[in-house]
Scaffold this active site. Structure first.
Site, PDB file in Angstrom:
ATOM      1  N   GLU A 179       0.818  -1.212   0.000  1.00  0.00           N
ATOM      2  CA  GLU A 179       0.000   0.000   0.000  1.00  0.00           C
ATOM      3  C   GLU A 179       0.854   1.266   0.000  1.00  0.00           C
ATOM      4  O   GLU A 179       0.814   2.043   0.956  1.00  0.00           O
ATOM      5  CB  GLU A 179      -0.893  -0.003   1.245  1.00  0.00           C
TER       6      GLU A 179
ATOM      7  N   ARG B  86       3.834  19.190   7.830  1.00  0.00           N
ATOM      8  CA  ARG B  86       4.693  18.071   8.236  1.00  0.00           C
ATOM      9  C   ARG B  86       5.934  18.521   9.011  1.00  0.00           C
ATOM     10  O   ARG B  86       6.390  17.829   9.914  1.00  0.00           O
ATOM     11  CB  ARG B  86       5.098  17.229   7.020  1.00  0.00           C
TER      12      ARG B  86
ATOM     13  N   TYR C 144       6.029  16.842  12.609  1.00  0.00           N
ATOM     14  CA  TYR C 144       7.022  15.845  13.009  1.00  0.00           C
ATOM     15  C   TYR C 144       8.421  16.122  12.495  1.00  0.00           C
ATOM     16  O   TYR C 144       9.133  15.194  12.140  1.00  0.00           O
ATOM     17  CB  TYR C 144       6.588  14.394  12.744  1.00  0.00           C
TER      18      TYR C 144
ATOM     19  N   CYS D 165       0.393  32.846  12.203  1.00  0.00           N
ATOM     20  CA  CYS D 165       0.672  33.432  13.515  1.00  0.00           C
ATOM     21  C   CYS D 165       1.144  32.369  14.497  1.00  0.00           C
ATOM     22  O   CYS D 165       0.448  32.029  15.459  1.00  0.00           O
ATOM     23  CB  CYS D 165      -0.575  34.122  14.040  1.00  0.00           C
TER      24      CYS D 165
HETATM   25  C1  LIG Z   1      -0.661   5.522   5.833  1.00  0.00           C
HETATM   26  C2  LIG Z   1      -0.830   4.117   5.420  1.00  0.00           C
HETATM   27  C3  LIG Z   1      -0.263   3.666   4.236  1.00  0.00           C
HETATM   28  C4  LIG Z   1       0.582   4.536   3.346  1.00  0.00           C
HETATM   29  O1  LIG Z   1       1.728   4.995   3.952  1.00  0.00           O
HETATM   30  P1  LIG Z   1       2.846   5.731   3.055  1.00  0.00           P
HETATM   31  O2  LIG Z   1       3.882   6.156   4.024  1.00  0.00           O
HETATM   32  O3  LIG Z   1       2.163   6.890   2.410  1.00  0.00           O
HETATM   33  O4  LIG Z   1       3.299   4.744   2.041  1.00  0.00           O
HETATM   34  C5  LIG Z   1      -0.485   2.365   3.851  1.00  0.00           C
HETATM   35  N1  LIG Z   1      -1.259   1.545   4.612  1.00  0.00           N
HETATM   36  C6  LIG Z   1      -1.819   1.946   5.754  1.00  0.00           C
HETATM   37  C7  LIG Z   1      -2.655   1.011   6.523  1.00  0.00           C
HETATM   38  C8  LIG Z   1      -1.628   3.242   6.200  1.00  0.00           C
HETATM   39  O5  LIG Z   1      -2.179   3.635   7.351  1.00  0.00           O
END
Ligand SMILES: *Cc1c(COP(=O)(O)O)cnc(C)c1O
Length: 463
Positions: A320, A360, A364, A391
């Site tokens: 993913e 971002r 972090y 601000c």
């Molecule tokens: C955020 C997330 C991703 C994607 O993360 P990346 O750092 O953008 O690759 C994939 N799977 C799950 C379950 C996530 O929460």
């Protein structure tokens, strides 16, 4: 993220106690192709072009701040991931990184699947015509209404994140006379960060069901007994901005162990495992991300080896990536407004956006690079902090970087690798108008998410 001290140091390096700024490139005019999208280059006059269009024209036509997304790069990255994993595996783009109707259409055309984690993301995916069976629905607290909508739409999988949700999804599916395909998200006790991973106590988080203490095995037991569910596999996502495959190695091993336990206890071999996303990209020249084919090979080798050891058939793998696809494909274009040199410290360069379009850095401590893009310059490098117009003194876009010392108000500067988690996390702080996303390709540019207007803001304010 890369953290390095500049060995020679600028004139006042000793005051930089936090010690993490990137050394100036030998030549600030050179655009490091690692951090810029593929069609970016400088034209004969030294101005940055993307998809064949110069930034001066883009700024004039679309204004600043704005995100410019290199569509052919996005599509090429989708294809690279799909080709690397091949027909025997599934690539799900994590929509939370950045989602719009145009993006959904590109994903659909390039053969990718899509992860969503809210009703809004699901609505965008369905509206833009992503086939429901190619959608996975995530989240640690999906509402009943969201689950109903996902089940009714026929999403390909719902990733179950808690014991309550196992029952909720089963009930909703059963009421509708369907069996919902589901995975169970487990926490494997590994949390991967940047260059290292730490293997302690990472059940201590809101996502997933712990493998430890037999929790995940119990979740499988329950899911297998419910008529409304078809349990297709186990899901694990270990972190973000990961460069080292060691975390995936441990994660895959533990997930495969669970598959073996499930086989021993229930006589069922679950057919799929999902190893999540989190693969790193180059935000600065010091980051060295891996290519999709290397990642695909590493993951498939790990899973194959672990399954052979456990005497299991190799399950179908899914991954993913979000950031790794969209992150490198966009940059944010800003106009320099004010410049404040602090003798002995650094120069503050204020731009017309800030934490409302890129949270971002404040959230972090993310690192970014920046370049002067409306022209080149032969001036000396100066240490800068690029800040926004909000601000908040923490309103920092690029914490430590170098820009030419002749930088002036009206110059255009750009921050690369802002395709992921910038527009999608943008806010209206200080009633800022969220910037547009403009897709650029082959000499053409079109708005895919328009700039917010004051009317948009006032329309919500019904008091
Ligand atoms: C955020 C997330 C991703 C994607 O993360 P990346 O750092 O953008 O690759 C994939 N799977 C799950 C379950 C996530 O929460």
């Amino acid at each position: 993220m890369s953290r390095s001290a500049h060995p020679a140091g600028p004139r006042h390096a000793d005051v930089l106690t936090e010690g993490h700024y990137t050394a100036p490139a030998a030549d600030l005019n050179v655009l490091d192709e690692k951090v810029w999208s593929r069609t970016v280059s400088r034209d004969a006059d030294g101005a940055l072009t993307v998809g064949g269009i110069g930034v001066a024209r883009l700024a004039e036509e679309f204004g600043t701040p704005a995100y410019f997304l290199d569509e052919s790069d996005f599509r090429a990255r989708c294809r690279a991931w799909a080709d690397a994993f091949g027909p025997g595996a599934d690539v799900f783009y994590a929509g939370k990184a950045f989602l719009s109707r145009a993006v959904v259409r590109w994903l659909k055309e390039e053969g990718l699947n899509l992860d969503v984690c809210s009703g809004g993301e699901l609505a965008t995916a369905l509206d833009a015509g992503m086939p429901a069976e190619r959608i996975a629905f995530h989240g640690n607290n999906k509402t009943v209404a969201e689950i109903e909508r996902a089940v009714e739409a026929g999403v390909g999988r719902i990733v179950l994140d808690s014991f309550q949700e196992i029952v909720r999804v089963a009930h909703i599916a059963q009421q509708r006379g369907v069996r919902q395909r589901v995975q169970i998200r487990v926490t494997v006790g590994v949390e991967a960060h940047t260059h290292e991973f730490i293997a302690t106590a990472h059940e201590d988080q809101k996502f997933g069901i712990a493998l430890a203490g037999g929790q995940a095995a119990e979740a499988v037991r329950r899911a297998l007994t419910l008529d409304g569910l078809e349990l297709i596999g186990i899901h694990s996502h270990i972190g973000s901005q990961i460069f080292d495959m060691a975390g995936f190695e441990v994660s895959a091993r533990r997930v495969v162990q669970l598959l073996a336990e499930v086989r021993d206890e229930h006589g069922v071999e679950l057919p799929e495992i999902d190893l999540g996303g989190g693969l790193g990209i180059a935000y600065t020249s010091e980051d060295d991300p891996r290519e999709p084919h290397e990642i695909a090979k590493a993951l498939s080798d790990i899973v194959t080896r672990e399954c052979e050891a456990a005497n299991l058939n190799t399950p179908r793998i899914s991954v993913e990536p979000g950031r790794a696809i969209v992150g490198p494909t966009a940059f944010t274009l800003y106009e320099v407004g004010t410049i404040k040199p602090l003798e002995g410290l650094r120069t503050y360069v204020s731009v017309d956006g800030g934490m409302s379009d890129n949270i971002r850095t404040a959230l972090y401590d993310a690192e970014y690079s920046v370049a002067l893009v409306s022209r080149t310059s032969d001036a000396e490098p100066m240490l800068v902090r690029v800040v926004g117009k909000h601000c908040e003194s923490g309103d920092i876009v690029v914490k430590d970087a170098f820009l030419p010392a002749d930088l002036a108000p009206g110059d255009l500067i750009a921050v690369p690798a802002t395709g992921a988690y910038c527009r999608s996390m943008a806010s209206n702080y200080n009633h800022a108008l969220r910037p547009p996303v403009v897709a650029v390709r082959d000499g053409g540019a079109r708005v895919i998410v328009r700039r917010e207007t004051e009317e948009d803001l006032l329309r919500l304010d019904v008091g």
